[in-house]
Design a protein around this motif. Structure first.
Motif, PDB file in Angstrom:
ATOM      1  N   ILE A 181     -24.274  17.747   9.116  1.00 44.00           N
ATOM      2  CA  ILE A 181     -22.808  17.797   8.645  1.00 44.00           C
ATOM      3  C   ILE A 181     -21.742  17.268   9.002  1.00 44.00           C
ATOM      4  CG2 ILE A 181     -21.319  19.795   8.797  1.00 44.00           C
ATOM      5  CD1 ILE A 181     -23.754  21.674   9.010  1.00 44.00           C
ATOM      6  N   MET A 182     -22.094  16.776  10.068  1.00 40.83           N
ATOM      7  CA  MET A 182     -20.828  15.939  10.522  1.00 40.83           C
ATOM      8  C   MET A 182     -20.817  14.542   9.476  1.00 40.83           C
ATOM      9  SD  MET A 182     -19.467  17.056  12.371  1.00 40.83           S
ATOM     10  CE  MET A 182     -18.166  15.219  13.191  1.00 40.83           C
ATOM     11  N   SER A 183     -22.350  13.980   9.545  1.00 42.07           N
ATOM     12  CA  SER A 183     -22.772  13.036   8.751  1.00 42.07           C
ATOM     13  C   SER A 183     -21.602  12.462   7.150  1.00 42.07           C
ATOM     14  CB  SER A 183     -23.869  12.320   8.783  1.00 42.07           C
ATOM     15  OG  SER A 183     -24.574  13.074   7.872  1.00 42.07           O
ATOM     16  N   PHE A 184     -21.538  13.622   6.974  1.00 44.92           N
ATOM     17  CA  PHE A 184     -21.212  14.381   5.442  1.00 44.92           C
ATOM     18  C   PHE A 184     -19.722  14.043   5.641  1.00 44.92           C
ATOM     19  CE2 PHE A 184     -20.575  15.581   1.632  1.00 44.92           C
ATOM     20  CZ  PHE A 184     -19.229  16.178   0.718  1.00 44.92           C
ATOM     21  N   LEU A 185     -19.355  14.834   6.241  1.00 44.40           N
ATOM     22  CA  LEU A 185     -17.425  15.154   6.615  1.00 44.40           C
ATOM     23  C   LEU A 185     -16.975  14.094   7.432  1.00 44.40           C
ATOM     24  CD1 LEU A 185     -17.294  18.419   8.407  1.00 44.40           C
ATOM     25  CD2 LEU A 185     -16.665  17.943   6.086  1.00 44.40           C
ATOM     26  N   VAL A 186     -17.622  13.047   7.464  1.00 41.33           N
ATOM     27  CA  VAL A 186     -17.029  11.582   8.302  1.00 41.33           C
ATOM     28  C   VAL A 186     -17.271  10.302   6.833  1.00 41.33           C
ATOM     29  CG1 VAL A 186     -17.159   9.736   9.375  1.00 41.33           C
ATOM     30  CG2 VAL A 186     -18.141  11.801  10.725  1.00 41.33           C
ATOM     31  N   LEU A 187     -18.285  10.743   6.201  1.00 39.32           N
ATOM     32  CA  LEU A 187     -18.529   9.851   4.934  1.00 39.32           C
ATOM     33  C   LEU A 187     -17.681   9.987   3.556  1.00 39.32           C
ATOM     34  CD1 LEU A 187     -21.532   9.499   5.296  1.00 39.32           C
ATOM     35  CD2 LEU A 187     -20.686   7.757   5.185  1.00 39.32           C
ATOM     36  N   LEU A 188     -17.169  11.723   3.836  1.00 37.64           N
ATOM     37  CA  LEU A 188     -16.510  12.448   3.144  1.00 37.64           C
ATOM     38  C   LEU A 188     -14.795  11.946   3.320  1.00 37.64           C
ATOM     39  CD1 LEU A 188     -16.212  13.811  -0.190  1.00 37.64           C
ATOM     40  CD2 LEU A 188     -15.464  15.878   1.676  1.00 37.64           C
ATOM     41  N   SER A 189     -14.665  12.115   4.406  1.00 42.68           N
ATOM     42  CA  SER A 189     -12.956  11.200   4.526  1.00 42.68           C
ATOM     43  C   SER A 189     -12.843  10.257   4.421  1.00 42.68           C
ATOM     44  CB  SER A 189     -12.765  12.397   6.209  1.00 42.68           C
ATOM     45  OG  SER A 189     -13.682  11.428   6.670  1.00 42.68           O
ATOM     46  N   LEU A 190     -13.862   9.449   4.727  1.00 44.13           N
ATOM     47  CA  LEU A 190     -13.396   7.811   4.718  1.00 44.13           C
ATOM     48  C   LEU A 190     -13.804   7.755   2.977  1.00 44.13           C
ATOM     49  CD1 LEU A 190     -15.941   6.083   6.945  1.00 44.13           C
ATOM     50  CD2 LEU A 190     -13.038   5.431   6.303  1.00 44.13           C
ATOM     51  N   ARG A 191     -14.284   8.533   2.446  1.00 43.54           N
ATOM     52  CA  ARG A 191     -14.093   7.912   0.752  1.00 43.54           C
ATOM     53  C   ARG A 191     -12.237   8.211   0.505  1.00 43.54           C
ATOM     54  NH1 ARG A 191     -14.603   5.921  -3.397  1.00 43.54           N
ATOM     55  NH2 ARG A 191     -14.688   6.615  -5.440  1.00 43.54           N
ATOM     56  N   LEU A 192     -11.861   9.563   0.408  1.00 45.68           N
ATOM     57  CA  LEU A 192     -10.997   9.423   0.302  1.00 45.68           C
ATOM     58  C   LEU A 192      -9.151   9.488   0.575  1.00 45.68           C
ATOM     59  CD1 LEU A 192     -11.488  14.323   0.940  1.00 45.68           C
ATOM     60  CD2 LEU A 192     -11.276  13.427  -1.520  1.00 45.68           C
ATOM     61  N   PHE A 193      -9.924   8.523   1.592  1.00 39.09           N
ATOM     62  CA  PHE A 193      -9.237   7.951   2.400  1.00 39.09           C
ATOM     63  C   PHE A 193      -9.092   6.565   1.706  1.00 39.09           C
ATOM     64  CE2 PHE A 193      -6.913  10.327   5.839  1.00 39.09           C
ATOM     65  CZ  PHE A 193      -7.949  10.547   6.359  1.00 39.09           C
ATOM     66  N   GLN A 194     -10.614   6.253   1.206  1.00 41.46           N
ATOM     67  CA  GLN A 194     -10.741   5.108   0.241  1.00 41.46           C
ATOM     68  C   GLN A 194      -9.965   4.795  -0.670  1.00 41.46           C
ATOM     69  OE1 GLN A 194     -14.529   4.633  -0.902  1.00 41.46           O
ATOM     70  NE2 GLN A 194     -14.252   1.790  -0.396  1.00 41.46           N
ATOM     71  N   GLN A 195      -9.823   5.999  -1.213  1.00 42.45           N
ATOM     72  CA  GLN A 195      -8.754   6.992  -2.432  1.00 42.45           C
ATOM     73  C   GLN A 195      -7.518   6.613  -2.477  1.00 42.45           C
ATOM     74  OE1 GLN A 195     -11.315   9.675  -4.167  1.00 42.45           O
ATOM     75  NE2 GLN A 195     -12.041   8.295  -5.814  1.00 42.45           N
ATOM     76  N   ASN A 196      -7.069   6.706  -1.180  1.00 44.27           N
ATOM     77  CA  ASN A 196      -5.381   6.716  -0.899  1.00 44.27           C
ATOM     78  C   ASN A 196      -5.411   8.213  -0.899  1.00 44.27           C
ATOM     79  OD1 ASN A 196      -4.068   4.511   0.635  1.00 44.27           O
ATOM     80  ND2 ASN A 196      -3.907   4.262  -1.339  1.00 44.27           N
TER      81      ASN A 196
END
Lengths: 449, 228
Positions: A181-196
């Motif tokens: 769950i943590m790896s998913f949340l951290v990666l998802l937040s990175l993905r969203l920041f990547q897309q601004n």
């Protein structure tokens, strides 16, 4: 039918062949909300290779979960982790309308117990299936993020495989640990920041901090990432430079505001329902944790020997300062490349932490595939480092086993093994720093490739 | 002739001693390290008690020893004993833990020869003990338990006081009778390895030296990494 097709992959001018599976089992449609955005700059059409990879990962994990069920029923040594029983018991309390903190050693957010209620109402396997799904989705996010950075289909797939076929996350998720769950949340937040997409990213980031505290160490790097366009007045590390970097831009204000708001709402609601117990078990326990039992940490023996001493406080502080200093330096240096900043931050945090168990390794392993394309290391060096890292753990496990299960006094040897493992970790971090080549990250940046 | 008579007397004494007229308790500890198994066997001559007897063991654990109630609950589902336990903090070291009282219900008696016999195995765990400047290992003593019966005790001489405990499978309380017993063992000892305070100085200095030096090394390395 397995066909081996050599793929030429260029990792900074080094040609390497890899094998890949071409046998298609079935189609599996993923609907990825996160990639739907205006003006896609990368062709994110789900190629059959990534679909196959995801299906394969899912099948492997399903097999391991089923094997775990068999071992649980037929052997004294259980495959399922004790933590999973803790989650299930806490979920049972939830279904009865009682606080999950009645279950001793339940040290997570009530949201987890709430999510796992189907463990009681439907099947005890529900939680494991959920963790497996988050695990596979993490692999998918890695692929998507790398493709978005124009890493290329082959390399992105290879890096995604590093997570999808890696035995460590497979075993951890299938045993019932909630790390995926943590790896998913951290990666998802990175993905969203990547897309601004700052607002969504801040919400997911705050959620990840709510579930486990360690992503809080990313806050400096994230803040500086969104002030990276501030004009750098003056030389490095002068007061003016620091002031310019800290001056909140429009994005920064949004980031901090939304994160704080989300975190306060989440924590406030849980506190209102479950009281002091929630704060104690979910956060305070982890911050103040004085677990003197043997673990991988280099500080273990020192903390055990000084537990009753009046200097325990000062020694604890002396153990905390290197961690703090390194996180600040790392955030200052690598904030323009958030995956690298996050990865290094977590690696350093875990290596210098007062308590270290194997679950913590997943916190940075999920970010390693994102960082790999920026590393100019040769494959053989990489493999040497991995082997040394694994060997370090193996060397520690031997005296630990003799202490715990044979009652031999091996404390001194556990300390030595802890020091050795620490130094191996430092060597790995140093090698990664040596081979790192910076490329800009995220949307809206001019790529100079 | 005299030798034969002597042998007869010895044999006769041995036989009567073997079938004692008192309940007997046998205890042993299996496995090593911090996770052990406590094996208890109870012998009660049939002449002393009723046929349908249930028994109960009341254990007084010192702070350094504990039973994990969740583990025992799982164990019960696989054929382990019923039990009654207070809440246990399994992570605290010995110095921060209380004495705990556990109730174990062994399985039903089986008649073997002139005795009723039952046994029970309970997994026990040892807590971390504080380091010592004098010893490598510390000892924990586990006193002998109290034995209670729920039935008609024929021989009143072994009977002691009565006490309320939960009946086996029901939550109600029953009145159990404590009985005396004989045993060879006064108490069981567990050896626990502990850290050595002799190491304290060198451990602190070396650990802090290594971590601080590595911190400075990595800081300088990071500051010199070229990031545009």
């Amino acid at each position: 039918m397995l066909q081996t097709i050599p793929y030429k992959i260029r990792i900074m001018n080094v040609n390497v062949s890899v094998f890949t599976f071409t046998h298609q089992k079935r189609y599996f449609r993923f609907v990825d909300e996160a990639t739907r955005s205006t003006g896609r700059d990368v062709e994110m059409a789900l190629q059959w290779e990534i679909k196959t990879a995801l299906v394969l990962a899912l099948l492997i994990r399903t097999g391991v979960v089923l094997y775990g069920e068999w071992q649980d029923r037929n052997s004294i040594v259980k495959f399922t982790d004790v933590d999973y029983n803790v989650f299930t018991d806490a979920a049972e309390y939830m279904t009865q309308g009682v606080s999950p903190y009645n279950r001793s050693t339940y040290r997570y957010t009530p949201i987890l117990a709430w999510m796992l209620q189907p463990n009681i109402t439907i099947s005890p396997l529900f939680g494991k299936v959920l963790f497996v799904l988050f695990d596979v989705l993490s692999g998918y996010l890695i692929y998507v993020m790398l493709m978005s950075e124009k890493t290329g289909q082959d390399r992105s797939l290879q890096c995604a495989f590093m997570w999808l076929l890696n035995p460590l996350p497979i075993v951890v998720s299938c045993r019932g640990n909630a790390e995926s769950i943590m790896s998913f949340l951290v990666l998802l937040s990175l993905r969203l920041f990547q897309q601004n997409r700052i607002i969504l990213g801040a919400i997911v980031y705050a959620l990840s901090v709510h579930v486990k505290i360690y992503p809080l160490t990313y806050c400096v790097a994230l803040y500086l990432y969104y002030s990276r366009n501030n004009k750098e007045g003056g030389q490095r590390l002068t007061l003016q430079w620091i002031r310019e970097k800290l001056r909140p831009s429009k994005e920064n204000t949004t980031l901090v505001g939304v994160s704080l708001f989300t975190f306060v709402i989440l924590t406030g609601t849980c506190y209102q329902r479950y009281g002091w117990n929630f704060l104690q078990e979910t956060y305070l326990y982890h911050i103040v944790r004085r677990d003197i039992r043997h673990n991988f940490s280099v500080y273990f023996y020192m903390l055990y020997l000084t537990a009753g001493s009046p200097y325990a406080g000062i020694i604890g502080l002396a153990a905390f300062l290197p961690q703090l200093i390194l996180i600040v330096v790392c955030s200052l240096k690598f904030h323009k490349d958030p995956p690298m900043a996050f990865f290094l931050n977590t690696f350093i945090f875990v290596t210098f932490n007062k308590v270290c168990t194997s679950q913590y390794f997943l916190w940075y392993l999920c970010l390693l595939p994102l960082v790999l394309p920026s590393l100019t290391m040769s494959i053989s060096k990489g493999i040497t480092l991995i082997v040394a890292w694994l060997l370090g753990q193996g060397i520690w496990l031997m005296p630990a086993y003799y202490l715990e299960f044979e009652g031999m006094n091996t404390f001194f040897w556990i300390w030595c093994a802890g020091l050795l493992f620490f130094l191996i970790n430092i060597a790995v971090i140093a090698s990664i720093l040596d081979s790192y080549v910076y490329t800009p990250w995220g949307r809206g940046i001019q790529k100079q490739e | 002739m005299e030798v034969d008579l002597f042998m007869l007397v010895v044999l006769g004494t041995a036989i009567t001693a073997a079938v004692s007229s008192s309940p007997n308790l046998y205890r042993t500890v299996r496995k090593n390290g911090f996770h052990r198994e406590l094996f208890t066997k109870i012998f009660i001559p049939t002449s002393l008690i009723d046929a349908k007897c249930e028994c109960l063991i009341e254990e007084q654990f010192p702070p350094g020893l504990y039973i994990d109630p969740y583990e025992l609950k799982n164990y019960r589902e696989k054929g382990g004993p019923q039990f009654d336990s207070p809440a246990v903090d399994i992570e605290k070291p010995k110095e921060l833990s209380p004495n705990l009282v556990f109730i174990i219900y062994p399985q039903q008696f089986t008649a073997i020869g002139p005795e009723y016999v039952t046994n029970v195995t309970v997994p026990v765990h040892i807590r971390y003990h504080q380091p010592s400047s004098r010893y490598d290992t510390v000892q924990i003593q586990l006193k002998n338990p109290r034995l209670y019966l729920l039935c008609q005790v024929i021989d009143k001489s072994i009977q002691m006081n009565k006490k309320q405990f939960p009946c086996n499978s029901v939550d109600n309380n029953c009145l159990w009778t404590e009985i005396k017993y004989k045993t060879d063992v006064i108490n069981i000892e567990f050896d626990v390895p502990v850290g050595s305070l002799h190491h304290q100085g060198s451990v602190i200095s070396v650990t802090l030296a290594v971590t601080i030096v590595c911190c400075l090394y990595l800081s300088s390395k990071m500051l010199h990494t070229h990031v545009k």
